[in-house]
Design an enzyme around this catalytic site. Sequence first.
Site: not given
Length: 225
Positions: A2, A106
Amino acid sequence: MCGRFGRLSRFERIAQLTALSLRNEAGELAPSYNVAPGTLQPVILGTREGAVLRPLLWGLVPYWAKDPKKGARPVNAQCETAAEKPMFRRLMQERRCLIPADWFYEWKTTPAGKVPYLVRMASREPFLIAGLWDTWHYGRDDALASFTVLTTQPNELAATIHDRMPLIVAPEDAPRWLDRAEHDVADLLHAFPAEEMTAYPVSTRVNSAKNDGPQLIEPAGSAAP
């Protein structure tokens, strides 16, 4: 991993979500559509005086670092191994934190290159990302508080995009996650249910941390959230 997320929710909504008696030491929270490492972000800590929202630097500087400008400053840590690694072992027991977010990004590898995706709750409600924090030179004028985001194996939705995802803590588990006296949280180290989340591709403008604004979360092409 992340490496980017977004936050729209104000302090009152975050406090409502956690059901904690939360003190605000972060001031007024401005919307941020492209939160990147190396920036100060509001983070929920469990202290002896109770839960507090406080600005911390994203990129962990451990208390024992000789120089905060040198060495590794991890922005992520794998939840499966954090309790075993020297940098994170003590923090997993005593310094867990929660990072309020409304979505995370992402990047999916495709034949045409990496495509950014936005992942959020299907309800569009905010959520709490698990993290670890520490303070370098605690009690000194140059003290620096920082955090890292914990990641886990992806759920079925996130797995179509990337091989990791942020560890998300359910609101009802927030008090336990922040409890400094609670050392065993192994049962919370799992992916959030895929059926409660949604994802869609967004513009590559999000690739640059310099870009911000609501246009970053608009679906790319014909995709719909």
